[in-house]
Design a protein around this motif. Sequence first.
Motif, short mmCIF file in Angstrom:
data_model
loop_
_atom_site.label_atom_id
_atom_site.label_comp_id
_atom_site.label_asym_id
_atom_site.label_seq_id
_atom_site.Cartn_x
_atom_site.Cartn_y
_atom_site.Cartn_z
N LEU A 1 44.72 27.45 1.40
CA LEU A 1 43.78 27.63 2.50
C LEU A 1 42.35 27.34 2.05
O LEU A 1 41.56 26.75 2.82
CB LEU A 1 43.87 29.06 3.05
N TYR A 2 42.00 27.71 0.84
CA TYR A 2 40.65 27.45 0.33
C TYR A 2 40.42 25.95 0.17
O TYR A 2 39.34 25.44 0.50
CB TYR A 2 40.43 28.17 -1.00
N LEU B 1 34.54 24.08 6.15
CA LEU B 1 34.60 25.31 6.95
C LEU B 1 34.23 26.56 6.17
O LEU B 1 34.23 27.66 6.73
CB LEU B 1 36.01 25.47 7.54
N LEU B 2 33.95 26.43 4.89
CA LEU B 2 33.58 27.59 4.09
C LEU B 2 32.24 28.16 4.58
O LEU B 2 31.36 27.43 5.04
CB LEU B 2 33.48 27.21 2.62
N LYS C 1 31.69 29.95 7.14
CA LYS C 1 31.59 29.92 8.59
C LYS C 1 32.59 30.92 9.18
O LYS C 1 33.72 31.02 8.69
CB LYS C 1 31.86 28.52 9.13
N ALA D 1 39.99 24.50 3.63
CA ALA D 1 38.69 24.89 4.20
C ALA D 1 37.55 24.13 3.53
O ALA D 1 36.58 23.72 4.20
CB ALA D 1 38.49 26.40 4.04
N ILE E 1 40.61 31.56 11.69
CA ILE E 1 41.82 30.76 11.45
C ILE E 1 42.73 31.45 10.44
O ILE E 1 43.96 31.54 10.63
CB ILE E 1 41.44 29.35 10.96
N THR E 2 42.17 31.93 9.35
CA THR E 2 43.00 32.57 8.33
C THR E 2 43.56 33.91 8.82
O THR E 2 44.70 34.26 8.48
CB THR E 2 42.19 32.80 7.05
N PHE F 1 36.35 33.44 1.20
CA PHE F 1 35.87 32.32 2.01
C PHE F 1 34.41 32.44 2.43
O PHE F 1 33.89 31.50 3.04
CB PHE F 1 36.74 32.17 3.26
N THR F 2 33.77 33.54 2.16
CA THR F 2 32.37 33.70 2.58
C THR F 2 31.52 34.13 1.40
O THR F 2 31.93 34.99 0.61
CB THR F 2 32.23 34.74 3.70
N ILE G 1 36.43 29.95 9.85
CA ILE G 1 37.48 29.93 8.83
C ILE G 1 38.15 31.30 8.72
O ILE G 1 39.37 31.39 8.47
CB ILE G 1 36.91 29.49 7.46
#
Length: 286
Positions: free
Chosen positions: A135-136, A144-145, A147, A139, A153-154, A226-227, A150
């Motif tokens: 997924l990373y 999409l990281l 944001k 993304a 979606i995950t 992811f953030t 993401i």
Amino acid sequence: MKRWRRVVSTAILLGLMALVLLFIYAPIAWLVLSSISTRAELLAVPPHWIPEHPTLKNYRDILIPGTAVSEVARTFSVTLRNSFIVAGSTTLICLVTGSLAGYALARLRLPFRNALFMSILGVRMVPEISLVVPLYIIAARLALLNKPIILIITYLSFALPFAIWMLSTFFESVPRELEDAALIDGSSRLGTLFRVVLPVAAPGIVSTALFTFLLAWDEFFFALIFTSTIAAKTVPVAIAEFTGRYAVDITAMMTGGVLAALPPVLLALVFQRYIVSGLSAGAVKG
């Protein structure tokens, strides 16, 4: 003699209940009391269980941008907004998509229906740690990281199967006679879903919405991975960042914990009647 035994057993049960309630509510009470205490009182030895000088300054620092000392506290309101956006969007998508998929699994004679249902449950059982690397990479390639999209979606990867499973169970508890009567009157299958099934299954839908919201609101692992900017971070990540390498903003952490716990608690209190009836309805078919 029997009366004396009844009194003793009642006293034992009440004592055990008091211990359980103390075990459950003591940390919550300490969290609330700490949020209105000063740093000096929290670090005092012996500790002040009841704040001598209660203050709402901690809440002002977190909720009003620019008044806090630490950067995390100053931007906590932004992460709170991000959590509402992510959790609310995830819940809405799960309800819309899950209602259609759950109704199809509950009522339509689909080929390989049981296999499809088990595959949906199997997706829910996949550990998050096994999905984070692919997924990373996806993304990162799609930019999409950092944001909120993401995270939505995950979160759908584990919240949507859960919603489909719960909603299909609730739809199976709706009497088929109601749908047959609507179909005989000329309603389409989709019209029957919106006009008959969804209103009858409203308690189950509310229960599913609340549990889905809690899953998205409390999720930490994906949000951490992811953030990395304030524009996308959520409340669980922000609370964890109150603990730095050399210092801990303990008052802000306690205040953030209270604010993070309020939305789920308020939702549970408001929709308590629907939650209880929904869980009861989903437990029995027919």
